[in-house]
Design a protein around this motif. Structure first.
Motif, PDB file in Angstrom:
ATOM      1  N   GLY A 160      40.836  50.111  32.588  1.00 39.13           N
ATOM      2  CA  GLY A 160      40.876  48.930  31.735  1.00 39.13           C
ATOM      3  C   GLY A 160      40.755  47.640  32.526  1.00 39.13           C
ATOM      4  N   ALA A 161      40.676  46.535  31.789  1.00 36.04           N
ATOM      5  CA  ALA A 161      40.484  45.218  32.400  1.00 36.04           C
ATOM      6  C   ALA A 161      41.721  44.792  33.184  1.00 36.04           C
ATOM      7  CB  ALA A 161      40.164  44.190  31.324  1.00 36.04           C
ATOM      8  N   HIS A 162      41.484  44.096  34.278  1.00 37.57           N
ATOM      9  CA  HIS A 162      42.586  43.526  35.046  1.00 37.57           C
ATOM     10  C   HIS A 162      43.158  42.334  34.285  1.00 37.57           C
ATOM     11  CE1 HIS A 162      41.410  45.224  39.270  1.00 37.57           C
ATOM     12  NE2 HIS A 162      41.540  46.169  38.354  1.00 37.57           N
ATOM     13  N   LYS A 163      44.460  42.206  34.307  1.00 32.34           N
ATOM     14  CA  LYS A 163      45.140  41.117  33.599  1.00 32.34           C
ATOM     15  C   LYS A 163      45.350  39.895  34.487  1.00 32.34           C
ATOM     16  CE  LYS A 163      45.654  43.692  29.958  1.00 32.34           C
ATOM     17  NZ  LYS A 163      44.353  43.994  29.428  1.00 32.34           N
ATOM     18  N   SER A 164      45.341  40.090  35.795  1.00 33.70           N
ATOM     19  CA  SER A 164      45.560  38.969  36.718  1.00 33.70           C
ATOM     20  C   SER A 164      44.698  39.152  37.956  1.00 33.70           C
ATOM     21  CB  SER A 164      47.032  38.886  37.131  1.00 33.70           C
ATOM     22  OG  SER A 164      47.364  39.989  37.953  1.00 33.70           O
ATOM     23  N   VAL A 165      44.411  38.034  38.595  1.00 35.46           N
ATOM     24  CA  VAL A 165      43.596  38.099  39.806  1.00 35.46           C
ATOM     25  C   VAL A 165      44.344  38.834  40.919  1.00 35.46           C
ATOM     26  CG1 VAL A 165      44.256  35.879  40.835  1.00 35.46           C
ATOM     27  CG2 VAL A 165      41.952  36.788  41.218  1.00 35.46           C
ATOM     28  N   SER A 166      45.674  38.849  40.881  1.00 35.49           N
ATOM     29  CA  SER A 166      46.434  39.570  41.914  1.00 35.49           C
ATOM     30  C   SER A 166      46.132  41.070  41.860  1.00 35.49           C
ATOM     31  CB  SER A 166      47.932  39.303  41.789  1.00 35.49           C
ATOM     32  OG  SER A 166      48.415  39.763  40.555  1.00 35.49           O
ATOM     33  N   GLU A 167      45.909  41.590  40.669  1.00 37.70           N
ATOM     34  CA  GLU A 167      45.509  42.991  40.507  1.00 37.70           C
ATOM     35  C   GLU A 167      44.159  43.239  41.184  1.00 37.70           C
ATOM     36  OE1 GLU A 167      45.362  45.947  36.614  1.00 37.70           O
ATOM     37  OE2 GLU A 167      45.818  43.838  36.286  1.00 37.70           O
ATOM     38  N   THR A 168      43.246  42.289  41.021  1.00 40.67           N
ATOM     39  CA  THR A 168      41.919  42.410  41.635  1.00 40.67           C
ATOM     40  C   THR A 168      42.006  42.259  43.149  1.00 40.67           C
ATOM     41  OG1 THR A 168      40.919  41.544  39.615  1.00 40.67           O
ATOM     42  CG2 THR A 168      39.559  41.513  41.599  1.00 40.67           C
ATOM     43  N   ILE A 169      42.831  41.353  43.616  1.00 42.42           N
ATOM     44  CA  ILE A 169      43.015  41.187  45.064  1.00 42.42           C
ATOM     45  C   ILE A 169      43.502  42.494  45.677  1.00 42.42           C
ATOM     46  CG2 ILE A 169      44.444  40.054  46.833  1.00 42.42           C
ATOM     47  CD1 ILE A 169      44.283  37.504  45.016  1.00 42.42           C
ATOM     48  N   GLU A 170      44.429  43.147  44.999  1.00 46.83           N
ATOM     49  CA  GLU A 170      44.946  44.435  45.474  1.00 46.83           C
ATOM     50  C   GLU A 170      43.824  45.474  45.531  1.00 46.83           C
ATOM     51  OE1 GLU A 170      48.046  47.581  43.626  1.00 46.83           O
ATOM     52  OE2 GLU A 170      48.781  45.509  43.709  1.00 46.83           O
ATOM     53  N   ARG A 171      42.997  45.531  44.506  1.00 42.72           N
ATOM     54  CA  ARG A 171      41.892  46.495  44.463  1.00 42.72           C
ATOM     55  C   ARG A 171      40.855  46.191  45.547  1.00 42.72           C
ATOM     56  NH1 ARG A 171      39.507  50.955  44.769  1.00 42.72           N
ATOM     57  NH2 ARG A 171      37.587  51.220  43.610  1.00 42.72           N
ATOM     58  N   VAL A 172      40.483  44.928  45.685  1.00 43.57           N
ATOM     59  CA  VAL A 172      39.487  44.546  46.699  1.00 43.57           C
ATOM     60  C   VAL A 172      40.029  44.836  48.097  1.00 43.57           C
ATOM     61  CG1 VAL A 172      38.288  42.576  47.733  1.00 43.57           C
ATOM     62  CG2 VAL A 172      38.260  42.882  45.246  1.00 43.57           C
ATOM     63  N   THR A 173      41.298  44.562  48.336  1.00 43.97           N
ATOM     64  CA  THR A 173      41.919  44.851  49.636  1.00 43.97           C
ATOM     65  C   THR A 173      41.847  46.344  49.945  1.00 43.97           C
ATOM     66  OG1 THR A 173      43.371  42.939  49.426  1.00 43.97           O
ATOM     67  CG2 THR A 173      44.057  44.648  50.983  1.00 43.97           C
ATOM     68  N   GLU A 174      42.102  47.175  48.942  1.00 42.37           N
ATOM     69  CA  GLU A 174      42.012  48.630  49.112  1.00 42.37           C
ATOM     70  C   GLU A 174      40.578  49.045  49.464  1.00 42.37           C
ATOM     71  OE1 GLU A 174      42.269  52.629  46.301  1.00 42.37           O
ATOM     72  OE2 GLU A 174      42.956  50.723  45.502  1.00 42.37           O
ATOM     73  N   ILE A 175      39.597  48.470  48.774  1.00 40.86           N
ATOM     74  CA  ILE A 175      38.193  48.784  49.053  1.00 40.86           C
ATOM     75  C   ILE A 175      37.844  48.401  50.489  1.00 40.86           C
ATOM     76  CG2 ILE A 175      35.797  48.149  48.505  1.00 40.86           C
ATOM     77  CD1 ILE A 175      36.819  47.839  45.540  1.00 40.86           C
ATOM     78  N   VAL A 176      38.183  47.175  50.883  1.00 42.41           N
ATOM     79  CA  VAL A 176      37.858  46.690  52.233  1.00 42.41           C
ATOM     80  C   VAL A 176      38.495  47.591  53.296  1.00 42.41           C
ATOM     81  CG1 VAL A 176      38.209  44.764  53.844  1.00 42.41           C
ATOM     82  CG2 VAL A 176      37.446  44.314  51.496  1.00 42.41           C
ATOM     83  N   ARG A 177      39.721  48.017  53.061  1.00 46.51           N
ATOM     84  CA  ARG A 177      40.411  48.906  54.003  1.00 46.51           C
ATOM     85  C   ARG A 177      39.662  50.236  54.153  1.00 46.51           C
ATOM     86  NH1 ARG A 177      45.470  47.663  52.741  1.00 46.51           N
ATOM     87  NH2 ARG A 177      45.357  48.800  50.778  1.00 46.51           N
TER      88      ARG A 177
END
Length: 189
Positions: free
Chosen positions: A45-62
Motif C-alpha cells: 500500500g501507499a506510504h503515509k509519510s516520507v519517513s516510511e519512504t526514507i526507511e525503504r530507500v535506505t534499505e534499497i541503498v544498503r
C-alpha cells in the motif's frame, strides 16, 4: 549459471535506469510511493509519510553491496525527473529464473515508459545475466500492466486466485506472465 552483475546503469532512448540514492527519497514518496492509484496494485500500500519512504530507500541503498541485487530508479533523460522503479528479484540459482516488478508514477502512465524500462531490464537479464526465464504478475484489475508485459514478448501463463492481499485487506487475483531467454532471442530485433 546466472551472472550476477548488481545494478549497472542502463540507458534507453528516453530513460536512464540507475541506482536509487538516499537523496531521492522525497521524490520517490511524491511521485509514486504515496499515491494510492499506483500502490493499490502492490501489497504494502501507499506510504503515509516520507519517513516510511526514507526507511525503504535506505534499505534499497544498503542492498546495493550485493551483486545479486538489481533495483533501478527510472529517470527521464530530458528532465531528470524520477518517475518510477523496476527490479529483478526472487532469483532461483537452480532454475536460473527470476521475477521482475515495476512501478511508474501516475503522472507518467500511458506514455510508454513502463514498456521501455521493462524492455531494457529484460534485455539486460537475458543478455548480460544469462537468466533462463523472467516472470511477472499483475492484479487483474490492472490490465495496463499486462499490456506492458505482452508488448515486450511475455506470455500469460495463467491466473492465480487470491495471489496477494493488498493493504486494504482485499484479496486480488493475478495474471502470471513469463518469457524464456530462448524465446526472447528468437523474437528480438
Amino acid at each position: 549459471m546466472i551472472n550476477y552483475l548488481g545494478t549497472p546503469m542502463l540507458e534507453t532512448d528516453r530513460l536512464v535506469l540507475r541506482k536509487i540514492e538516499r537523496s531521492d527519497a522525497q521524490r520517490v514518496f511524491d511521485h509514486w510511493l504515496s499515491d494510492d492509484r499506483v500502490m493499490d496494485n502492490l501489497i504494502k500500500g501507499a506510504h503515509k509519510s516520507v519517513s516510511e519512504t526514507i526507511e525503504r530507500v535506505t534499505e534499497i541503498v544498503r542492498n546495493y553491496d550485493s551483486k545479486e541485487f538489481c533495483y533501478w530508479a527510472i529517470e527521464l533523460k530530458t528532465s531528470g525527473e524520477l518517475i518510477g522503479a523496476i527490479d529483478l528479484f526472487n532469483f532461483d540459482s537452480l532454475t536460473e529464473n527470476c521475477e521482475v516488478g515495476y512501478s511508474i508514477g501516475y503522472k507518467w502512465w500511458n506514455k510508454g515508459y513502463g514498456t521501455e524500462a521493462l524492455r531494457a531490464v529484460i534485455d539486460f537479464g537475458f543478455r548480460q545475466m544469462n537468466i533462463h526465464k523472467i516472470s511477472a504478475a499483475h492484479n487483474l484489475d490492472n490490465p495496463a500492466s499486462g499490456k506492458i508485459m505482452r508488448k515486450i514478448g511475455m506470455e500469460q501463463e495463467g491466473t492465480i486466485k487470491h495471489m496477494i492481499r493488498n493493504a486494504k485487506n482485499h484479496y486480488k487475483d493475478c495474471a502470471v506472465y513469463g518469457l524464456l531467454q530462448e524465446d526472447y532471442f528468437k523474437n528480438v530485433k
